[in-house]
Design an enzyme around this catalytic site. Sequence first.
Site, PDB file in Angstrom:
ATOM      1  N   LYS A  88       0.696  -1.142  -0.037  1.00 51.77           N
ATOM      2  CA  LYS A  88      -0.044   0.137  -0.093  1.00 51.77           C
ATOM      3  C   LYS A  88       1.054   1.221   0.118  1.00 51.77           C
ATOM      4  O   LYS A  88       1.975   1.239   0.681  1.00 51.77           O
ATOM      5  CB  LYS A  88      -0.941  -0.152   1.192  1.00 51.77           C
ATOM      6  CG  LYS A  88      -1.891   1.066   1.444  1.00 51.77           C
ATOM      7  CD  LYS A  88      -2.743   1.166   2.813  1.00 51.77           C
ATOM      8  CE  LYS A  88      -3.664   1.772   2.813  1.00 51.77           C
ATOM      9  NZ  LYS A  88      -4.629   1.765   4.135  1.00 51.77           N
ATOM     10  N   SER A 121      -9.479   1.227   3.246  1.00 57.33           N
ATOM     11  CA  SER A 121      -8.607   2.023   2.044  1.00 57.33           C
ATOM     12  C   SER A 121      -7.754   1.175   1.321  1.00 57.33           C
ATOM     13  O   SER A 121      -7.151   1.863   0.507  1.00 57.33           O
ATOM     14  CB  SER A 121      -7.915   2.986   3.204  1.00 57.33           C
ATOM     15  OG  SER A 121      -7.068   2.595   4.045  1.00 57.33           O
ATOM     16  N   SER A 141      -9.295  -1.458   6.989  1.00 50.61           N
ATOM     17  CA  SER A 141      -8.992  -1.122   5.759  1.00 50.61           C
ATOM     18  C   SER A 141      -8.065  -2.085   5.335  1.00 50.61           C
ATOM     19  O   SER A 141      -7.667  -2.448   4.147  1.00 50.61           O
ATOM     20  CB  SER A 141      -8.095  -0.025   5.846  1.00 50.61           C
ATOM     21  OG  SER A 141      -8.867   1.256   5.941  1.00 50.61           O
TER      22      SER A 141
END
Lengths: 67, 472
Positions: B82, B157, B181
Amino acid sequence: MVSNTNELSHEAFLYLIRQSGIDLDTGHDKELFDYVKSVLSSLDPLRSIDVGSTEPPMMFIPAQEDV
Amino acid sequence: MTDVNLCYASVRALSELVSKKQVSPVEIIEAHLQRISETEPVLNSFITLLADEAQEAARRAEAMINRGNHLGPLHGIPVGLKDLFNTGGVKTTSGSRIFDNYVPIEDCTVASKFRAAGAILIGKLNMHQFAYGPTGENPDYGHMHNPWDPEKIAGGSSGGSGSAAASGQCTITMGSDTGGSVRIPSSFCGIVGLKPTYGLVSRNGLTPLSWCLDHPGPMVRTVEDAALTMNVISGFDPKDVASARVNIPDYTENLNKSIQGLRVGIVKEFFDAPLDAEVESIVRKAISHIESMGAEIHEVSMSMFEQSQAISGTILMCEAAAYHRELLKDHAEELYAPVRLRLESGLLITAADYLKAQQARALFNTSVNALYQTVDVLVGPSQPITAPTLLAQSVEINGTRVGTTAAVTQYSRPYNITGTPAITVPCGFSASGMPVGLQIAGKAFDESTVLQVAHAYESTTDWHLKHPDIAS
């Protein structure tokens, strides 16, 4: 001042925003005011919790060399 | 050469092929780069693709292995991070163009552990801007799309991590989980996502959203891959003030142990909350399956479940606003509008309310910890719905409209408050073909039991073997 959603006037909101250092343009001002009111009302379930004398789990432990 | 589909092979399978020199890391990386070129126009999983760097790293790995120096199961395996995990010499945007030119000098601890294990960083993955949203929206780098239906959200996310692992673009991806997330996109994309115990995986070098709620965790396609990844990334880190000094077991050790007699708690309130009837039916079948394997099912009550959104939301909003305060002053106009609203409104929550949320957190944790005196794990739905349509502000659950953010975080937030481990594993598909996830949570630092139950379920079902058909 913002402990209860119903008490948050637009004037108080603008004062707090300025204190926070946020610059507001006119269009965003209205959008943020509405959003803040919805956020503050979402805290109602929190305010209804009886926490008694519970301490928050944020214990400060001095570093060894500071003792 | 091999007949194995390298893009959907597990870490274990790839590792065996690599260690026996039946497949080279160069072939693995080439296969993944090809897969990415075929699917990325639809999915938009990546912010930065490191094709040249990955090919070079693969050649180095191949040379090492040919010299007889195989570093272990992750050697030569493609990993995506990420884009809030700092990577030395590689830009790290946190999902915002504001940081489009930010190139960290050093790797975060997780990246350096992957590097030391021989894993190959193939790219930096798309994410909800500053990790502040559960839907995988990003106007700066484009929204993320669900591999099972690109009209639906990948979740957030860590949406790019979810779509990349589910689509065979990466073998291992990493996300961070503050209110769900890791687990939200994992559930929506039909993969395995583990939020480990707070303090078990270092946060050093990750852009914070909420210091006391952030948990980095693996997003992969099998439970064993999660365990193998945890073996590499877990452990004390003096650079993270919250890092825990605990012994790190071999997380694969208990995977094949029977769950006969294990006590499984079903949280009554999870089924009283808004929960799509079709999802509920699939999850209840999964629970029955676990029971059929010899586990004891006990209904339990999470008495403060209804307050969990307010507790978690208050802490998260205040800490995110505090961290991003200077950004708000200098770059407010450049922020995604919903993220800007969330950050600004966090500045107006009082210190007293923040501390009350922390007090309530202590009560919440006491009550949840007490449940583990009667059960070993808590099992329930990961999500109340399947992935909603992109940019939907609200979703309909059994005829009632519910805000999307509230709906998709309702089952994940409780375990960010407790800081205890929780995993999602695929447990079925809706009639429309969208994945459904089963969440299994456990005691602090008892990832082994959580993984054991998840593996017992996975190894007797085939949901994890189904892959999306992505039209390019």
